[in-house]
Design a protein around this motif. Sequence first.
Motif, PDB file in Angstrom:
ATOM      1  N   MET A  19       0.806  -1.226   0.000  1.00  0.00           N
ATOM      2  CA  MET A  19       0.000   0.000   0.000  1.00  0.00           C
ATOM      3  C   MET A  19       0.836   1.271   0.000  1.00  0.00           C
ATOM      4  O   MET A  19       0.438   2.273  -0.589  1.00  0.00           O
ATOM      5  CB  MET A  19      -0.928   0.005   1.218  1.00  0.00           C
ATOM      6  N   LEU A  20       1.965   1.258   0.677  1.00  0.00           N
ATOM      7  CA  LEU A  20       2.746   2.476   0.884  1.00  0.00           C
ATOM      8  C   LEU A  20       3.786   2.652  -0.227  1.00  0.00           C
ATOM      9  O   LEU A  20       4.985   2.480  -0.036  1.00  0.00           O
ATOM     10  CB  LEU A  20       3.405   2.444   2.264  1.00  0.00           C
ATOM     11  N   ARG A  21       3.265   3.034  -1.400  1.00  0.00           N
ATOM     12  CA  ARG A  21       4.098   3.226  -2.585  1.00  0.00           C
ATOM     13  C   ARG A  21       3.910   4.642  -3.117  1.00  0.00           C
ATOM     14  O   ARG A  21       2.865   5.252  -2.926  1.00  0.00           O
ATOM     15  CB  ARG A  21       3.760   2.193  -3.650  1.00  0.00           C
ATOM     16  N   PHE A  22       4.917   5.116  -3.801  1.00  0.00           N
ATOM     17  CA  PHE A  22       4.975   6.499  -4.260  1.00  0.00           C
ATOM     18  C   PHE A  22       4.707   6.612  -5.763  1.00  0.00           C
ATOM     19  O   PHE A  22       5.147   5.752  -6.529  1.00  0.00           O
ATOM     20  CB  PHE A  22       6.372   7.067  -3.981  1.00  0.00           C
ATOM     21  N   LEU A 125       8.039   2.615  -5.985  1.00  0.00           N
ATOM     22  CA  LEU A 125       7.107   3.343  -6.823  1.00  0.00           C
ATOM     23  C   LEU A 125       5.851   2.496  -6.996  1.00  0.00           C
ATOM     24  O   LEU A 125       5.877   1.289  -6.735  1.00  0.00           O
ATOM     25  CB  LEU A 125       7.740   3.633  -8.179  1.00  0.00           C
ATOM     26  N   LYS A 126       4.784   3.110  -7.449  1.00  0.00           N
ATOM     27  CA  LYS A 126       3.543   2.368  -7.676  1.00  0.00           C
ATOM     28  C   LYS A 126       3.740   1.231  -8.678  1.00  0.00           C
ATOM     29  O   LYS A 126       3.006   0.252  -8.660  1.00  0.00           O
ATOM     30  CB  LYS A 126       2.434   3.309  -8.120  1.00  0.00           C
ATOM     31  N   THR A 127       4.761   1.333  -9.516  1.00  0.00           N
ATOM     32  CA  THR A 127       5.075   0.279 -10.486  1.00  0.00           C
ATOM     33  C   THR A 127       5.675  -0.950  -9.813  1.00  0.00           C
ATOM     34  O   THR A 127       5.789  -2.002 -10.433  1.00  0.00           O
ATOM     35  CB  THR A 127       6.083   0.789 -11.527  1.00  0.00           C
ATOM     36  N   GLY A 128       6.092  -0.801  -8.550  1.00  0.00           N
ATOM     37  CA  GLY A 128       6.736  -1.890  -7.819  1.00  0.00           C
ATOM     38  C   GLY A 128       8.237  -1.744  -7.731  1.00  0.00           C
ATOM     39  O   GLY A 128       8.896  -2.435  -6.951  1.00  0.00           O
ATOM     40  N   GLU A 129       8.797  -0.844  -8.526  1.00  0.00           N
ATOM     41  CA  GLU A 129      10.251  -0.651  -8.515  1.00  0.00           C
ATOM     42  C   GLU A 129      10.713  -0.070  -7.185  1.00  0.00           C
ATOM     43  O   GLU A 129      10.201   0.944  -6.727  1.00  0.00           O
ATOM     44  CB  GLU A 129      10.647   0.292  -9.655  1.00  0.00           C
ATOM     45  N   MET A 130      11.689  -0.721  -6.575  1.00  0.00           N
ATOM     46  CA  MET A 130      12.275  -0.211  -5.332  1.00  0.00           C
ATOM     47  C   MET A 130      13.367   0.795  -5.700  1.00  0.00           C
ATOM     48  O   MET A 130      14.256   0.496  -6.493  1.00  0.00           O
ATOM     49  CB  MET A 130      12.852  -1.372  -4.524  1.00  0.00           C
ATOM     50  N   TRP A 155       2.011  10.905   5.115  1.00  0.00           N
ATOM     51  CA  TRP A 155       2.679  11.619   4.024  1.00  0.00           C
ATOM     52  C   TRP A 155       1.996  11.338   2.681  1.00  0.00           C
ATOM     53  O   TRP A 155       1.770  12.243   1.885  1.00  0.00           O
ATOM     54  CB  TRP A 155       4.151  11.222   3.978  1.00  0.00           C
ATOM     55  N   LEU A 156       1.681  10.068   2.445  1.00  0.00           N
ATOM     56  CA  LEU A 156       1.076   9.670   1.176  1.00  0.00           C
ATOM     57  C   LEU A 156      -0.440   9.848   1.164  1.00  0.00           C
ATOM     58  O   LEU A 156      -1.068   9.705   0.122  1.00  0.00           O
ATOM     59  CB  LEU A 156       1.425   8.209   0.873  1.00  0.00           C
ATOM     60  N   GLY A 157      -1.031  10.138   2.329  1.00  0.00           N
ATOM     61  CA  GLY A 157      -2.478  10.313   2.420  1.00  0.00           C
ATOM     62  C   GLY A 157      -3.238   9.018   2.188  1.00  0.00           C
ATOM     63  O   GLY A 157      -4.297   9.014   1.575  1.00  0.00           O
ATOM     64  N   ILE A 158      -2.686   7.925   2.693  1.00  0.00           N
ATOM     65  CA  ILE A 158      -3.313   6.618   2.505  1.00  0.00           C
ATOM     66  C   ILE A 158      -3.936   6.175   3.826  1.00  0.00           C
ATOM     67  O   ILE A 158      -3.241   6.024   4.826  1.00  0.00           O
ATOM     68  CB  ILE A 158      -2.284   5.580   2.010  1.00  0.00           C
ATOM     69  N   ASP A 159      -5.242   5.981   3.806  1.00  0.00           N
ATOM     70  CA  ASP A 159      -5.967   5.543   4.995  1.00  0.00           C
ATOM     71  C   ASP A 159      -6.060   4.020   5.014  1.00  0.00           C
ATOM     72  O   ASP A 159      -5.854   3.354   4.010  1.00  0.00           O
ATOM     73  CB  ASP A 159      -7.381   6.126   4.996  1.00  0.00           C
ATOM     74  N   ASN A 160      -6.404   3.504   6.148  1.00  0.00           N
ATOM     75  CA  ASN A 160      -6.691   2.076   6.324  1.00  0.00           C
ATOM     76  C   ASN A 160      -5.490   1.161   6.084  1.00  0.00           C
ATOM     77  O   ASN A 160      -5.662   0.004   5.698  1.00  0.00           O
ATOM     78  CB  ASN A 160      -7.869   1.640   5.442  1.00  0.00           C
TER      79      ASN A 160
END
Length: 170
Positions: A19-22, A125-130, A155-160
């Motif tokens: 979930m915690l991806r940029f 990243l959202k693509t999965g790349e570290m 920071w990312l504004g991701i709930d739950n």
Amino acid sequence: MTSEDYIKLNEIILKQEEMLRFPQFSNRDAWELGNYMVNKVYEKKQELAIAIRKLNGNILFQHCTEGTNLNNQNWMDRKYNTVSLMERSSLGAWAVAATTGEVVSTHGLTEKDYIFCGGGFPIRLKTGEMVAVLIVSNFPHELDHDFIVKALSDWLGIDNVPEIDLSLSY
């Protein structure tokens, strides 16, 4: 904790990592995220060392509050090495090791350079790349991990984002 507890913990950590991806992550993003985390630490009057490093080891951000020392730097180095090699959070590596009986030397590594404990988290990243590793040190290791997850969630504004059960003895 039972084997089932570690398996459940690992599932929660995998979900956090998913979930915690940029959307993107630049050197400037590292600077802004690092400052955000440092401000959280100072607001709560806590003591913590925080670093963000690229996969090549280049330090993009680092700050150590007054109550930290070179020992925290050494722990961060080991956590960084673990995350960059295993490509997952250092608490995730710890949870897997707890279920399999693995230790650092199982992988041909030394505890001088690697550690299975919380406080290192992959920046993907959202693509999965570290692309980088976020590391903290000075709290008990499960609280190091929890601090990272909560800061990234905010920071990312991701709930739950699922949280680990801090009432369990890790």
